[in-house]
Structure formats: structure tokens, C-alpha cells
Design an enzyme around this catalytic site. Structure first.
Site, PDB file in Angstrom:
ATOM      1  CE1 TYR A  41      -3.355  -2.788   0.280  1.00  0.00           C
ATOM      2  CE2 TYR A  41      -2.529  -3.209   2.488  1.00  0.00           C
ATOM      3  CZ  TYR A  41      -3.313  -3.568   1.416  1.00  0.00           C
ATOM      4  OH  TYR A  41      -4.058  -4.726   1.474  1.00  0.00           O
ATOM      5  CB  SER A 115      -4.814  -6.044   5.689  1.00  0.00           C
ATOM      6  OG  SER A 115      -5.703  -6.397   4.671  1.00  0.00           O
ATOM      7  CE1 TYR A 116      -0.846  -9.750  -0.754  1.00  0.00           C
ATOM      8  CE2 TYR A 116       1.169  -8.727   0.071  1.00  0.00           C
ATOM      9  CZ  TYR A 116       0.527  -9.609  -0.784  1.00  0.00           C
ATOM     10  OH  TYR A 116       1.277 -10.358  -1.664  1.00  0.00           O
ATOM     11  CD1 TRP A 164      -7.171  -5.626  -0.515  1.00  0.00           C
ATOM     12  CD2 TRP A 164      -6.580  -6.973  -2.217  1.00  0.00           C
ATOM     13  NE1 TRP A 164      -5.801  -5.744  -0.509  1.00  0.00           N
ATOM     14  CE2 TRP A 164      -5.419  -6.555  -1.543  1.00  0.00           C
ATOM     15  CE3 TRP A 164      -6.475  -7.823  -3.324  1.00  0.00           C
ATOM     16  CZ2 TRP A 164      -4.146  -6.969  -1.935  1.00  0.00           C
ATOM     17  CZ3 TRP A 164      -5.200  -8.229  -3.727  1.00  0.00           C
ATOM     18  CH2 TRP A 164      -4.056  -7.799  -3.030  1.00  0.00           C
ATOM     19  CG  ASP A 252     -10.887  -8.484  10.248  1.00  0.00           C
ATOM     20  OD1 ASP A 252     -11.027  -7.797   9.217  1.00  0.00           O
ATOM     21  OD2 ASP A 252      -9.876  -9.187  10.464  1.00  0.00           O
ATOM     22  CG  HIS A 287     -10.175  -5.520   7.129  1.00  0.00           C
ATOM     23  ND1 HIS A 287      -9.311  -6.369   7.777  1.00  0.00           N
ATOM     24  CD2 HIS A 287      -9.471  -5.000   6.082  1.00  0.00           C
ATOM     25  CE1 HIS A 287      -8.149  -6.386   7.161  1.00  0.00           C
ATOM     26  NE2 HIS A 287      -8.216  -5.554   6.125  1.00  0.00           N
TER      27      HIS A 287
END
Length: 577
Positions: A41, A115-116, A164, A252, A287
Site C-alpha cells: 500500500y 491485512s496483506y 480489494w 473482521d 476491517h
């Protein structure tokens, strides 16, 4: 506090690609223990340094850690092609090896991020990396099939995949100066959920797949085959030797896998430190950004429910000090910290599942949910039309598209539909705590060779609000195996076990416990086309209406299995917002 920052340090990978990396060094001679975050990101993005779900970078540096932020391959300022999950294992290994060799690093490294950024931690963890001492995945998963891309029951997590995927494709387009028409189409889909989710076939997502071909791979691998197994750290727990701080939210999209990663590592971690060093923190969060206050349109958990009240930065520092720096912490006795909804209080526990959990059957009888065994056989029947699916209201949606929000939403708007079955207890005269894994066993049949069954656990308040707690879905073809689908002969009875996720909630006096059963929850999950074919390839003309049956009675004991906790409560009768 004084520190120095080196920007865009090129860190070489084994294939010659150099990944852009920022290094924050505390003032002082060093060497320092390092904390690494690898992100798609943008390592320079202000959101990385102001996200309340993540620790305060300045606090980490002030505590004497070197903080290292890296753009993963093919994102932001790092060259190459971004293929989700494909490079995080070897690139993470090369980065950790480089870090440990720097003169300012003492050879001890922890990883963090959500997250990622949590994927990046899990996918390097099974590698033998002496420098890696601990990981802290926030709202993430060690099994990308289970969450967020598909689900334990085999259905596609359409909201997560398309939302996403569209955002990632848009970042790639902008980075590479791609086709403006594709960019406009992606922006239109993000602005209007109908444009994003409704067009069929589902696999026809050209503007996304042209910039992110990986999305086509996700849609092309509905079974948990080698495509998914190759990136599932959860399958290699015995090779993971580091402790982990797992942080999640009850609403989440990752929460089921967050707790499964914890329990997997507690039982099968590859070292005594890995098994003993698992920690779990769960609050009433979801999330997307903006949910960190624990306040939603239909339910507020008060100031106690905020991420700030949970002390996320302090939890990271305490964990890293113990496992990266090796400093003893005599006060670190409870492995688990939970926010218990209903009473809206934090509570420390020795482990998960809670050791005093008692699993109790609540049987489906008529429209009633009861502990009493059903007296006679009965069948509930409804039509599931994929052209008119039950709309998702709150829950574990990613909900980045406008017009949708995650969390504890009121379900009364969908409970009046003819394709939603409701089973409800009598009004409770005393508090009932449900904390743990929620399971639904259904005896079903259908007019079609494949369909879905869904379940939701709901807290019915005295004012009529039906607040969602947790939910799940089971695709019938995957009732026996996620790798070997088996179609159902029309009219044949089958027993399904639905994973409804996890929760911690006290149903207060005056409330009722409710179960909702249906066959769709869209766009949280993709619509089953009911054909028995390749769902992602089916078009509008292929859709089939299913006549679905839920059987219950002595011979077919459909039941909700609740994890009850028998604890005294310091109140006689109380209601919350």
C-alpha cells in the site's frame, strides 16, 4: 525524540530485483533490534503511520527499535510485477537476511502489520530464518483460502475479492500509467456496488484482470487445491518456530482465520517458544478504516470498545520486548484478551477456546430455538432465486464500496423475506454468555445438484433490533471436502456442518437468541447459480431457482451448537445500546 530516516534503500532479492525500503534508526550507537513491515500500500503513505489498528511508529522508534518499511515487489517504488502471495516468502527471507547483516541491527527482527502485511509475515514464517524472532499479524490470515478470498465452506468471498482486487488493480494502473478507460471503469465500480458485484458471469471482470491477472486465478481455483495450499502457512505450523501476536475484530473478514492461526500454533507450533508465545487480542472492530472507535449505525460499544482503549501500541511493545529482545515479563500470564459484547467489557483469559467452554445444542423446532429435543419430524421449505439473493447487512464485509457498512447491523429488514427462516428462543430471564466457535448442523435437501445454506447468530434486543453477531455459509458441493467436490442428487438428504465463525457476547435478560437460515448472503459471498457447474462462468441465462428444505426432528436433529460460558455477572438486569 531524535532519529534518522533513510529513504528508498535498495534491498537486493535473489533474482536481482531491489525492493525500495525505508529505515528509521533511533538516536544512539546501536546496534538495534529491528521491526519490519512489508506493504503493498506504499511505505511512504501517511496511513501506514497513522492507522489506529497498527502500533505508533514513533513509539516503536522511541522504544529503541529500528523500524524498517518496505514496498513489496511490484508496488509503489519497488520494481517488478505484483502477484499477490507469489513472492512474499522468498522476498521476505531475503529481506530478513539483509537486515540481520546490517551493522546497525543486532540480528533480532520482528515483523508487524495488518491485512496483506500480515500475509507477508505468515508466508515467510515457515522458512528457516534465524533473525526472525516474532510476528504480529493484525487482521490477517495464515490461510488465504479460508479468508479473505474464499471461506471455510467453499463460497467465494465476493465482496473482499472484488473490492480489494479493484483497489489493487487501480493502484497498478496509476503506477504504470495504464488505460484511462479501465481506470474509469474501476472507479465506477467502487462508487456503485451494483456495477461492482451484479454483472454475470463473475469471471468477466476485464478492467480488473487486465491489471491484476491474479484475480482470474482466484476465480479459476474454487477448490482448495495446490494454488491455495502453496501459500497456506497454516498447513506448515510445525515449521513455524516464532511466537505470534494475533490481533482481530469480531466483525473482521479475517476473524475466523485469526483465531484458527492462534489455535494451530498453540497446538502444532514448531518450537516450545512458538507454542508458548502465542497471544490473542480481539475487539469489537471490523476491517475498514473508521471502525476503530467501536461505534456502528445500529450498535455502539462505547469508549471501552475503541482500539485506543485496547492499547494496541502497548501490546506490540510488550510482545516484542519479550520475544524479540528476550526481556522477561513476569506479568505476562494471560495469553488472551477479549472484548465481551453485551456487557461491553474487556476480559483476560488463559487460552482460546476458553478452558471452561461448554458446548450446548439448541434445536430447530418450528420457528423456535430450544434446548429441548424436537418431538416430531418437520420440514421448512423456501425458494432460493440467485436473481434475488438475500442482501448482506453488516457482518464481516469489507464494505469499501459506498452504501455498505460492516459490523453489528440490524437484520430485521431481511428477516421478513420468504427465503429467510428464523428460529428464536423465549425471552431470557438470565444472562447467557456465548464465547467461542459457533457451529450449525443442518439436515437439508434441494431440488438442484448444488446450492448454499447460510446461518447467522443474532442478538434480539428488547426494542426489536436483531443485531448480527457472526455468520457463515456452506456450499453443498464442498460438504465433504474442499478439494473433492461432490454434487447432491436432487431430493437426497445431506447433513451439513456450517462454521458460523466466532463471537463473545452476553445475551442479557430480556433479550432473545435467534438463528437465521437461508441460502444467500450477497455480496458478502458469491451467489450459487444452482447449476452444479462452474459458478464463476455461469451467466444470467444459466441461473436456476432452487427449492431448498431444512429438515428437523428426532431423526434429523438440525441444531445450533453454542459455546456457553458459565460465569457470574455483577448485575441482575441490564440492557446496553
Amino acid at each position: 525524540m531524535t532519529f534518522t530516516v533513510e529513504v528508498d534503500v535498495p534491498v537486493p532479492m535473489r533474482d536481482g530485483v531491489a525492493l525500495a525500503t525505508n529505515v528509521w534508526l533511533p538516536d544512539g550507537p546501536g546496534p538495534f533490534s529491528a521491526l519490519l513491515i512489508r506493504t503493498p500500500y506504499g511505505k511512504d503513505d501517511a496511513g501506514l503511520y497513522g492507522n489506529p489498528k497498527l502500533p505508533d511508529v514513533f513509539a516503536l522508534v522511541e522504544a529503541g527499535y529500528a523500524v524498517v518499511a518496505q514496498d513489496v515487489r511490484g508496488t509503489s517504488r519497488s520494481p517488478g510485477t505484483f502477484v499477490p502471495h507469489a513472492h512474499e516468502g522468498p522476498d521476505g527471507l531475503d529481506t530478513l537476511t539483509w537486515l540481520a547483516a546490517q551493522p546497525w541491527c543486532d540480528g533480532a527482527v520482528g515483523m508487524w502489520g495488518g491485512s496483506y502485511m500480515g500475509f507477508a509475515q505468515w508466508q515467510v514464517a515457515p522458512h528457516d530464518v534465524p533473525a526472525l524472532r516474532a510476528i504480529a499479524p493484525v487482521m490477517s490470515s495464515a490461510d488465504p483460502y479460508g479468508a479473505p478470498w474464499r471461506s471455510p465452506g467453499g463460497a467465494l468471498s465476493q465482496d473482499a475479492v472484488l473490492t480489494w482486487g479493484t483497489l489493487s488493480a487501480l493502484r497498478t494502473l496509476r503506477r504504470d500509467n495504464g488505460d484511462p478507460a479501465d481506470a474509469a471503469a474501476l472507479l465506477a465500480g467502487l462508487a456503485d456496488p451494483r456495477l461492482l458485484h451484479e454483472p454475470l458471469p463473475l469471471a468477466d471482470r476485464g478492467p480488473v484482470t487486465r491489471s491484476l491477472p491474479w484475480l482470474g486465478e482466484v476465480l479459476g481455483h474454487p477448490e482448495r487445491d495446490g494454488f491455495w495450499q502453496d501459500v497456506a502457512a497454516i498447513d506448515h505450523g510445525d515449521r513455524i518456530t516464532v511466537p505470534a501476536l494475533h490481533i482481530g475484530g469480531w466483525y473482521d473478514v479475517f476473524i475466523g482465520e485469526t483465531v484458527r492461526s492462534y489455535t494451530m500454533m498453540r497446538r502444532h507450533g514448531g518450537s516450545a517458544a512458538a507454542r508458548d508465545g502465542q497471544r490473542l487480542l480481539i475487539g469489537p472492530w471490523s476491517h475498514p478504516d473508521g471502525t476503530d472507535l467501536g461505534t456502528y449505525p445500529d450498535r455502539s460499544f462505547g469508549l471501552a470498545g475503541s482500539i485506543k482503549a485496547a492499547g494496541v501500541t502497548e501490546a506490540h511493545l510488550r510482545f516484542f520486548d519479550r520475544w524479540v529482545r528476550g526481556r522477561p515479563d513476569p506479568g505476562d500470564t494471560d495469553r488472551v484478551r477479549l472484548f465481551v459484547m453485551g456487557v461491553d467489557q474487556w476480559r483476560d483469559e488463559p487460552d482460546w477456546p476458553l478452558p471452561d467452554t461448554r458446548y450446548v445444542d439448541y434445536f430447530l423446532t418450528g420457528d423456535v430455538l430450544t434446548r429441548d429435543a424436537p418431538p416430531a419430524e418437520a420440514t421448512d421449505t423456501f425458494r432460493y432465486d440467485p436473481r434475488d439473493p438475500v442482501p448482506s447487512l453488516g457482518g464481516t464485509v469489507l464494505a469499501a464500496a459506498s452504501g455498505a457498512y460492516p459490523g453489528p447491523a440490524d437484520q430485521t429488514a431481511v428477516e421478513t423475506r420468504e427465503d429467510v427462516l428464523c428460529f428464536t428462543t423465549a425471552v431470557l430471564g438470565r444472562p447467557v454468555e456465548v464465547t467461542g466457535h459457533v457451529t450449525l448442523v443442518l439436515h437439508v435437501s434441494s431440488s438442484t445438484p448444488d446450492t448454499d445454506f447460510t446461518g447467522k447468530l443474532v442478538d434480539v434486543h428488547p426494542d426489536g433490533r436483531a443485531i448480527l453477531l457472526c455468520e457463515g455459509i456452506q456450499r453443498v458441493r464442498y460438504r465433504e471436502s474442499l478439494t473433492e467436490p461432490t454434487l447432491l442428487a436432487p431430493g437426497t438428504l445431506a447433513e451439513l456442518t456450517l462454521d458460523l465463525g466466532v463471537t463473545a457476547n452476553v445475551f442479557l435478560p430480556g433479550h432473545r437468541i435467534r438463528l437465521e437460515v437461508s441460502s444467500s448472503n450477497f455480496p458478502r459471498y458469491d451467489r450459487n447459480t444452482n447449476t452444479g457447474g462452474t459458478i464463476a462462468a455461469d451467466g444470467e441465462d444459466d441461473l436456476v431457482v432452487a427449492v431448498n428444505h431444512v429438515h428437523h426432528g428426532p431423526a434429523h436433529p438440525s441444531r445450533l451448537i453454542l459455546p456457553l460460558i458459565d460465569r457470574p455477572f455483577p448485575f441482575a438486569e441490564e440492557t446496553r445500546s
